[in-house]
Write a protein that holds these residues in place. Structure first.
Motif, PDB file in Angstrom:
ATOM      1  N   MET A   1       1.576  -8.527  -4.049  1.00 27.58           N
ATOM      2  CA  MET A   1       2.442  -7.351  -4.099  1.00 27.58           C
ATOM      3  C   MET A   1       2.841  -6.991  -2.676  1.00 27.58           C
ATOM      4  O   MET A   1       2.277  -6.102  -2.047  1.00 27.58           O
ATOM      5  N   ASP A   2       3.856  -7.698  -2.154  1.00 30.89           N
ATOM      6  CA  ASP A   2       4.236  -7.521  -0.753  1.00 30.89           C
ATOM      7  C   ASP A   2       4.999  -6.222  -0.523  1.00 30.89           C
ATOM      8  O   ASP A   2       4.699  -5.452   0.392  1.00 30.89           O
ATOM      9  N   MET A   3       6.059  -5.988  -1.317  1.00 28.92           N
ATOM     10  CA  MET A   3       6.848  -4.760  -1.241  1.00 28.92           C
ATOM     11  C   MET A   3       7.390  -4.488   0.161  1.00 28.92           C
ATOM     12  O   MET A   3       7.566  -3.340   0.561  1.00 28.92           O
ATOM     13  N   SER A   4       7.687  -5.531   0.915  1.00 31.50           N
ATOM     14  CA  SER A   4       8.142  -5.311   2.291  1.00 31.50           C
ATOM     15  C   SER A   4       9.475  -4.574   2.337  1.00 31.50           C
ATOM     16  O   SER A   4       9.685  -3.726   3.215  1.00 31.50           O
ATOM     17  N   ASP A   5      10.396  -4.877   1.404  1.00 29.85           N
ATOM     18  CA  ASP A   5      11.680  -4.174   1.394  1.00 29.85           C
ATOM     19  C   ASP A   5      11.501  -2.692   1.072  1.00 29.85           C
ATOM     20  O   ASP A   5      12.129  -1.824   1.694  1.00 29.85           O
ATOM     21  N   GLU A   6      10.639  -2.404   0.102  1.00 27.34           N
ATOM     22  CA  GLU A   6      10.376  -1.014  -0.270  1.00 27.34           C
ATOM     23  C   GLU A   6       9.699  -0.257   0.873  1.00 27.34           C
ATOM     24  O   GLU A   6      10.040   0.895   1.161  1.00 27.34           O
ATOM     25  N   ARG A 126       4.826  10.968   2.366  1.00 29.53           N
ATOM     26  CA  ARG A 126       4.293   9.699   2.849  1.00 29.53           C
ATOM     27  C   ARG A 126       4.258   8.667   1.722  1.00 29.53           C
ATOM     28  O   ARG A 126       4.254   9.009   0.540  1.00 29.53           O
ATOM     29  N   MET A 127       4.222   7.414   2.129  1.00 31.82           N
ATOM     30  CA  MET A 127       3.958   6.308   1.218  1.00 31.82           C
ATOM     31  C   MET A 127       2.772   5.533   1.750  1.00 31.82           C
ATOM     32  O   MET A 127       2.651   5.317   2.962  1.00 31.82           O
ATOM     33  N   PHE A 128       1.897   5.119   0.831  1.00 27.08           N
ATOM     34  CA  PHE A 128       0.710   4.342   1.188  1.00 27.08           C
ATOM     35  C   PHE A 128       0.728   3.067   0.355  1.00 27.08           C
ATOM     36  O   PHE A 128       1.055   3.097  -0.834  1.00 27.08           O
ATOM     37  N   TRP A 129       0.360   1.940   0.997  1.00 21.96           N
ATOM     38  CA  TRP A 129       0.367   0.639   0.329  1.00 21.96           C
ATOM     39  C   TRP A 129      -0.916  -0.110   0.648  1.00 21.96           C
ATOM     40  O   TRP A 129      -1.430  -0.041   1.783  1.00 21.96           O
ATOM     41  N   THR A 130      -1.458  -0.802  -0.347  1.00 23.99           N
ATOM     42  CA  THR A 130      -2.509  -1.792  -0.158  1.00 23.99           C
ATOM     43  C   THR A 130      -2.066  -3.046  -0.906  1.00 23.99           C
ATOM     44  O   THR A 130      -1.105  -3.000  -1.689  1.00 23.99           O
ATOM     45  N   PRO A 131      -2.721  -4.183  -0.704  1.00 24.37           N
ATOM     46  CA  PRO A 131      -2.294  -5.382  -1.421  1.00 24.37           C
ATOM     47  C   PRO A 131      -2.328  -5.270  -2.936  1.00 24.37           C
ATOM     48  O   PRO A 131      -1.690  -6.075  -3.623  1.00 24.37           O
ATOM     49  N   SER A 132      -3.017  -4.276  -3.473  1.00 26.26           N
ATOM     50  CA  SER A 132      -3.101  -4.159  -4.934  1.00 26.26           C
ATOM     51  C   SER A 132      -2.608  -2.816  -5.468  1.00 26.26           C
ATOM     52  O   SER A 132      -2.691  -2.569  -6.672  1.00 26.26           O
TER      53      SER A 132
END
Length: 286
Positions: A1-6, A126-132
């Protein structure tokens, strides 16, 4: 779940919101009638002590309208420290116990005003992301030392209007969350008159949740600026200043003891001055 564009879209929008608010606040400084020069933000790049990323710390001190205001933007990534990793695992973030990598971006704002009749205010998104996993969070709350019911009604009404198109129950849910979150247990009272607060927002539709977060950020200036214009021209007495300084003491206690963002920023090695920019320039305890 890369979501680099998002992630890129979110970080760029948070930065554009920062630019808009900084310009609006400097505009208020120009509007105010005073013999002193209008306040201007000092802008400082920030870097994390470990891993990667950083941000922009924008702080104005000693303005005509703002005694101290910070409007910070950040985009950071790396590996969570054990305490932060454990806290997120306890909140039920999937996969975080096995993989502590993260990315986060957002805007954080706190304003302490010259005139005691003008309320202090806080806002962040804010937005927070982890690999899952990924999620959004944020909110805004008003912190007057001298409350005017019409100001409280305007602030809440603007937030309600921003929330309702995205979820008919959003305002009521997130207002209740703010009432619980912005409470000072050791004082047995709220730090202000509330607003909205939300965290861990992941409906499964990233675009919808991002649209809601943008709506919260875009509602901030319409919710707050009319109150500044209304109150910054009012005369005030020494007892009003005294009430303001005492209220700031409560604000400082909350941010140092309970605020989730303060704890996260310090535990993940972000610039301490940027994390603690929310503290008032002067405060008083009795």
């Amino acid at each position: 779940m890369d979501m680099s564009d998002e992630r890129r879209a979110a970080a760029e929008w948070f930065r554009s919101l920062r630019d808009t608010i900084v310009a609006a606040f400097e505009g208020l400084e120009e509007e105010a009638i005073s013999d002193s020069p209008p306040g201007r933000f000092t802008v400082t790049p920030t870097e994390r002590a470990e891993d990667g990323g950083g941000g922009i710390m924008s702080v104005m001190r000693g303005g005509r309208v703002f005694e101290k205001v910070g409007v910070n933007w950040s985009e950071v990534h790396g590996t969570l420290a054990p305490r932060a990793q454990s806290a997120m695992a306890a909140r039920g973030v999937p996969g975080i116990a096995d993989d502590p990598r993260f990315w986060a971006s957002g805007i954080s704002l706190v304003a302490h005003m010259q005139n005691p009749h003008v309320p202090a205010v806080h806002m962040n998104t804010r937005m927070f992301w982890t690999p899952s996993a990924w999620w959004f969070g944020g909110g805004a709350d008003l912190n007057p030392c001298l409350e005017y019911p019409e100001d409280t009604a305007h602030f809440h009404g603007t937030l309600r209007a921003a929330c309702t198109p995205h979820g008919t129950d959003y305002y009521d849910r997130f207002k209740a969350w703010a009432d619980e979150y912005f409470f000072i247990p050791h004082r047995g009272r709220a730090r202000g008159v509330g607003g909205i607060f939300y965290d861990d927002l992941n409906s499964g539709d990233w675009q919808a949740d991002f649209a809601f977060t943008r709506a919260v950020g875009e509602a901030f200036l319409p919710a707050f600026v009319p109150l500044v214009r209304r109150r910054m021209v009012q005369e005030w007495e020494p007892e009003h200043r005294d009430a303001q300084l005492i209220h700031r003491g409560l604000y400082a206690e909350y941010n140092l003891v309970y605020d989730r963002g303060t704890k996260f920023g310090l535990e993940t090695g972000h610039n301490a001055d940027a994390v603690l920019m929310s503290l008032p320039p002067l405060a008083k305890w009795v």
